[in-house]
Design a protein around this motif. Structure first.
Motif, PDB file in Angstrom:
ATOM      1  N   LEU A   1       0.823  -1.205   0.000  1.00  0.00           N
ATOM      2  CA  LEU A   1       0.000   0.000   0.000  1.00  0.00           C
ATOM      3  C   LEU A   1       0.856   1.254   0.000  1.00  0.00           C
ATOM      4  CD1 LEU A   1      -2.740  -1.030   2.556  1.00  0.00           C
ATOM      5  CD2 LEU A   1      -2.920  -0.936   0.087  1.00  0.00           C
ATOM      6  N   PHE A   2       2.103   1.111   0.447  1.00  0.00           N
ATOM      7  CA  PHE A   2       2.976   2.284   0.512  1.00  0.00           C
ATOM      8  C   PHE A   2       3.703   2.501  -0.805  1.00  0.00           C
ATOM      9  CE2 PHE A   2       2.560   1.246   5.031  1.00  0.00           C
ATOM     10  CZ  PHE A   2       2.143   2.471   5.479  1.00  0.00           C
ATOM     11  N   ASN A   3       3.454   1.620  -1.788  1.00  0.00           N
ATOM     12  CA  ASN A   3       4.098   1.811  -3.089  1.00  0.00           C
ATOM     13  C   ASN A   3       3.503   3.010  -3.805  1.00  0.00           C
ATOM     14  OD1 ASN A   3       5.787  -0.303  -2.861  1.00  0.00           O
ATOM     15  ND2 ASN A   3       5.007  -1.421  -4.626  1.00  0.00           N
ATOM     16  N   PRO A   4       4.348   3.769  -4.509  1.00  0.00           N
ATOM     17  CA  PRO A   4       3.810   4.905  -5.256  1.00  0.00           C
ATOM     18  C   PRO A   4       2.770   4.439  -6.274  1.00  0.00           C
ATOM     19  CG  PRO A   4       6.197   4.966  -5.218  1.00  0.00           C
ATOM     20  CD  PRO A   4       5.801   3.670  -4.616  1.00  0.00           C
ATOM     21  N   GLY A   5       1.682   5.142  -6.348  1.00  0.00           N
ATOM     22  CA  GLY A   5       0.676   4.859  -7.367  1.00  0.00           C
ATOM     23  C   GLY A   5      -0.219   3.682  -7.076  1.00  0.00           C
ATOM     24  N   PHE A   6      -0.091   3.097  -5.907  1.00  0.00           N
ATOM     25  CA  PHE A   6      -0.899   1.930  -5.583  1.00  0.00           C
ATOM     26  C   PHE A   6      -2.175   2.383  -4.884  1.00  0.00           C
ATOM     27  CE2 PHE A   6      -2.113  -2.020  -3.677  1.00  0.00           C
ATOM     28  CZ  PHE A   6      -1.523  -3.000  -4.456  1.00  0.00           C
ATOM     29  N   SER A   7      -3.302   2.173  -5.517  1.00  0.00           N
ATOM     30  CA  SER A   7      -4.541   2.582  -4.864  1.00  0.00           C
ATOM     31  C   SER A   7      -5.544   1.446  -4.894  1.00  0.00           C
ATOM     32  CB  SER A   7      -5.145   3.786  -5.576  1.00  0.00           C
ATOM     33  OG  SER A   7      -6.412   4.055  -5.024  1.00  0.00           O
ATOM     34  N   MET A   8      -6.239   1.274  -3.782  1.00  0.00           N
ATOM     35  CA  MET A   8      -7.236   0.225  -3.711  1.00  0.00           C
ATOM     36  C   MET A   8      -8.637   0.761  -3.950  1.00  0.00           C
ATOM     37  SD  MET A   8      -5.736  -2.552  -3.305  1.00  0.00           S
ATOM     38  CE  MET A   8      -7.133  -3.610  -2.964  1.00  0.00           C
ATOM     39  N   ALA A   9      -8.744   2.069  -4.080  1.00  0.00           N
ATOM     40  CA  ALA A   9     -10.085   2.622  -4.218  1.00  0.00           C
ATOM     41  C   ALA A   9     -10.681   2.169  -5.543  1.00  0.00           C
ATOM     42  CB  ALA A   9     -10.034   4.135  -4.172  1.00  0.00           C
TER      43      ALA A   9
END
Lengths: 698, 156
Positions: free
Chosen positions: A512-520
């Motif tokens: 989740l802390f990766n750049p550009g990673f979104s779960m929305a």
């Protein structure tokens, strides 16, 4: 009177009053009958008005004056508090804050008159005590309408536009003036306006835009815009097709005559003074557009004065007078100690007595410098309150926006941190809270279905732990679904499927802390664009802290932010590994043990010790630091047990030197790629010792 | 500028170099990058640091990283003698960085004419930090390109 010297004080105090107003209005919403709160609010609003008046900020004074009127009516029980009013009041606070920001950067209050808001306030007052919530709704909506009504008739046009109107009329086309109202919560106003233009262009041509088409494209307009259209068609179909565009509230339109605008032009020439008067309410109808225009006009003047963006005030820390007194006392003591040393060196005495008193004085001096340092640090420390107290308001707004009832519980607002850290911790925390509100808390129906209380709770807890300050941000929401994150990570090609299957919960959450990673699933303006947790993490790491996540599926997520208490000086334990000296921050040390070599056990081929019921992994510092190999293993190991949160580890060192206060220095950019070493310090003998970053060992 | 006979002298701009020896070669360092020259002092090793950094030193209360030019240029490791010195270089990007040299010889001033920009060092495999060869009488002095020495990222 020149008041510029009071500007700093004004800004400080105004921020304080705004904060106090915001806090108290929040309370007022929950306890509308609480007279103490109303009095408090009234006082704050009154001081605000007074200060703004003294400083000559007329617009700000005007707005606060009208707010004060409302509070006064509330106090006299003439007006009832409801959420509508609270919304208006918060909007006013935002407007005041905007003034303050403008003042901060230009020492001028700007040009935004906020008449629309003032009007809202006054209408609320006129609606008075009888105004129920239902009655309030139309009254409020009528406000922009009355302002904008027939505004297309009073448009002031330049000659070419008028000429175009005449041309169109001569060509036998109908001229229609119209005012389009966009819904208040519309997100993409410019896009809606564009759709309106397209709809109109099916029928005819738009001859006049107000605000200008450029401003409309740049969203530099409020909720209404005015057009004059030429068309061969009847009016009704045009209006109908405009109304089909979504998020358009209503369209007012009628046929107009080109000559109507002619007259205006003449009148203007006849009585320029009068038109100027008339121009005043004009920006009121479209404050945003007007402000933008005027800003660009003023821009030239401002840039002539110098850099317009540079804040005119410096950053300050307000210091408790007691802290300063303590500082002053210690400096006096320092001088006394210095004088004693001087007198010893001057005195004729020699031998034991002199060396004894010399030693005493050195100890005295040491005590003073320690206290002095502590005091200076304390002066730099401010409670995190100044950052977190805007959060209840934010959560309230989010709660309404997302239609999820939720409540923010905060504790430990009095926890103090270095000013520089406090200044920069706001954004990361705000982000975490938004995350909790948007992703964490489930929709109310869902919550009821799974037997949770309908209102979600979000909490923010701050406390001190050793040399760190911990801030926990959490919610009682859905928790992180690691399976979904895992799938997403595979989908995005961050890991292969086989690798993903072997990852621990923690490793998955770290994605989740990766750049550009979104779960929305969908992008909202609150979160979901994937520029989130990585920014939070890098922001916090830049302050020398770190972030941890704990999540239980179904019952919530907690982010733990760990920040260093101070940035410059710490108490440390000095240890020796071979002939090299290292410092370990005292705050992270649990205890020190002497362990016989025979007591070392092995778990999965790793050395551990079993200590009072705890299994603690052993870390050989000499191996970690690539030190020269030891000639012979001694029978007893000196183990420094360090902690990070709930985790313990034992660091094996050769020797303990003792406790010391050390000044942290950076290693410089060239050798900064080193996680284990967080910095260096210079010892009394001029030697450089490295500081071990315990947090990086775990 | 004129001399006593009123004849104009064309003065070429001279750059001053500190001449140091490393091994049996002489190197010139542009004096405008030099902050300071200090004697050898206690060096603190930094674990896991890049290979060509020997460690850090205390320069009057500042922590300054120390680089070995010998390691950087692939020569045998430094042996510190009484003549060894640390030259503190100052650059915009890196701040202060110390480099160890075997001996500091002298300061010379060279005009651009006296530097042969075509002569390149032959040890191309070890990285080339020489921007030219300066001639000072019979002496040949390799002019070190300081920014490339300090900025190059070591590929290990």
């Amino acid at each position: 009177m020149d008041v510029s010297q009071y500007l700093d004080i004004f800004i400080d105090e105004t921020s304080e009053h705004i904060q106090s107003l915001s806090d108290n209005i929040m309370i007022l919403e929950k306890e509308p009958e609480n007279k103490d709160v109303i009095n408090e609010i009234f006082r704050a609003a009154h001081s605000l008005k007074g200060m703004a008046g003294t400083m000559g900020f007329k617009k700000m004074q005007h707005l606060t004056h009208d707010m004060e009127n409302v509070f006064s009516e509330i106090r006299n029980d003439n007006v009832k508090v409801n959420s509508k009013l609270i919304d208006i009041l918060f909007k006013c606070l935002d407007a005041i804050e905007e003034y303050l920001d403008t003042i901060k950067s230009t020492s001028n209050e700007g040009d935004n008159g906020n008449e629309a808001l003032i009007k809202l306030l006054n209408e609320y007052l006129e609606g008075g005590g009888e105004a129920t919530e239902a009655a309030q709704e139309p009254a409020e909506e009528a406000a922009p309408a009355t302002e904008g009504e027939k505004a297309y008739l009073s448009l002031e046009l330049d000659d070419p536009s008028i000429a175009r109107l005449h041309e169109a009329e001569d060509a036998g086309l109908h001229l229609y003036g119209m005012t389009v109202h966009i819904q208040k919560d519309c997100l993409l106003k410019a896009a809606r306006a564009f759709l309106v233009f397209k709809a109109i262009e099916d029928f005819g041509e738009i001859l006049v835009y107000n605000p200008s088409s450029q401003d409309i494209e740049d969203e530099k307009f409020d909720l209404t815009f005015h057009l004059i259209v030429s068309s061969a068609s009847e009016l009704d179909p045009i209006v109908a097709s405009i109304s089909e565009v979504s998020e358009i509230e209503k369209v007012e339109a009628e046929a107009v005559q080109a000559s109507a605008y002619d007259e205006k032009e003449e009148k203007k020439e006849e009585a320029p003074a009068q038109t100027q008067e008339k121009a005043v309410p004009e920006p009121a109808a479209k404050p945003a557009a007007a402000a933008a225009q005027q800003k660009s006009a003023n821009g030239n003047a401002a840039s002539g004065k110098g850099s317009a963006n540079k804040p005119v005030t410096s950053r300050t820390v307000r210091v408790d007078i007691e802290k300063l007194d303590a500082l002053m006392n210690q400096v006096s003591e320092l001088i006394i100690a210095k004088n004693s040393l001087v007198s010893i060196s001057d005195s004729e005495q020699s031998g034991d007595y002199a060396s004894q008193s010399f030693h005493d004085q050195i100890e005295y001096l040491e005590r003073i410098t320690t206290n002095l340092h502590e005091s200076v640090m304390k002066v730099r420390m401010v409670p995190i309150e100044s950052v977190v107290n805007k959060f209840p308001r934010m959560i309230r707004d989010l709660s309404r926006k997302l239609n999820k009832p939720m409540e923010l519980y905060m504790s430990g607002e009095e926890t103090e941190l270095d000013r520089t850290v406090v200044d920069q911790i706001g954004d990361p925390l705000q982000h975490l809270l938004r995350n909790s509100a948007d992703h964490g808390i489930e929709p109310p129906e869902e919550r009821v279905r799974i037997g949770k209380p309908e209102a979600g709770s979000i909490f923010l807890k701050a406390f001190q732990e050793g040399n760190n300050v911990i801030i926990e941000v959490g919610d009682d929401g859905a928790g992180i679904n690691t399976d979904k994150v895992r799938a997403k990570a595979v989908e995005r090609g961050l890991v292969s499927e086989e690798q993903a299957a072997n990852l621990s919960q923690k490793e998955i959450i770290d994605f989740l802390f990766n750049p550009g990673f979104s779960m929305a699933k969908q992008i909202t303006d609150i979160s979901g664009r994937g520029v989130g947790l990585d920014v939070v993490k890098s922001g916090i790491e830049a302050l020398g802290g770190d972030v941890d996540v704990k999540s239980t599926l179904g019952s919530g997520t907690t982010f733990t932010v760990r920040l260093p208490l101070t940035l410059a000086i710490i108490q440390a334990l000095m240890v020796e590994v071979r002939d090299e000296k290292y410092a370990i921050a005292l705050g992270s040390i649990q205890n020190i043990e002497d362990i016989p070599v025979g007591d070392i056990k092995y778990v999965q081929a790793e050395e551990v010790i079993h200590l009072r019921g705890l299994v603690i992994p052993l870390i050989r510092l000499d191996k970690l630091l690539d030190s020269a190999p030891k000639e012979e293993e001694s029978e007893n190991l000196t183990v420094v047990v360090v902690k990070k949160g709930d985790n313990l580890a034992g660091l094996v060192v050769d020797n303990l030197i003792g406790q010391q206060e050390i000044v942290i220095k950076s290693l410089g950019k060239c050798i900064d790629n080193n996680k284990i070493i967080s910095g260096a310090t210079i010892l009394g003998d001029g030697e450089v010792a490295l500081i071990i970053d315990v947090n990086a060992i775990f | 500028m004129t001399d006593e006979y009123g004849v104009e002298i064309v003065e070429q701009e001279k750059v001053q170099y500190i001449v140091v020896s490393i091994g049996n070669e002489q190197y010139g360092l542009d004096i405008s990058f030099v902050d300071n020259i200090v004697r050898m002092c206690k060096i603190t090793r930094v674990p896991k640091a890049p290979f060509h950094y020997i460690g850090i030193i205390n320069l009057r209360g500042e922590v300054v990283p120390l680089m070995s030019l010998r390691r950087k240029m692939g020569l045998e490791d430094d042996t510190f003698t009484d003549l060894s010195r640390i030259i503190i270089l100052k650059t915009e990007e890196q701040g202060l960085v110390g480099v160890v040299v075997d001996e500091v010889r002298e300061v010379i001033a060279l005009t651009e004419d006296e530097i042969d920009r075509n002569a390149q060092g032959s040890q191309s495999d070890k990285g080339n930090y020489i921007s030219g060869i300066g001639k000072n009488g019979e002496q040949l002095i390799s002019i070190l390109e300081i920014s490339s020495v300090l900025n190059e990222v070591e590929v290990s």
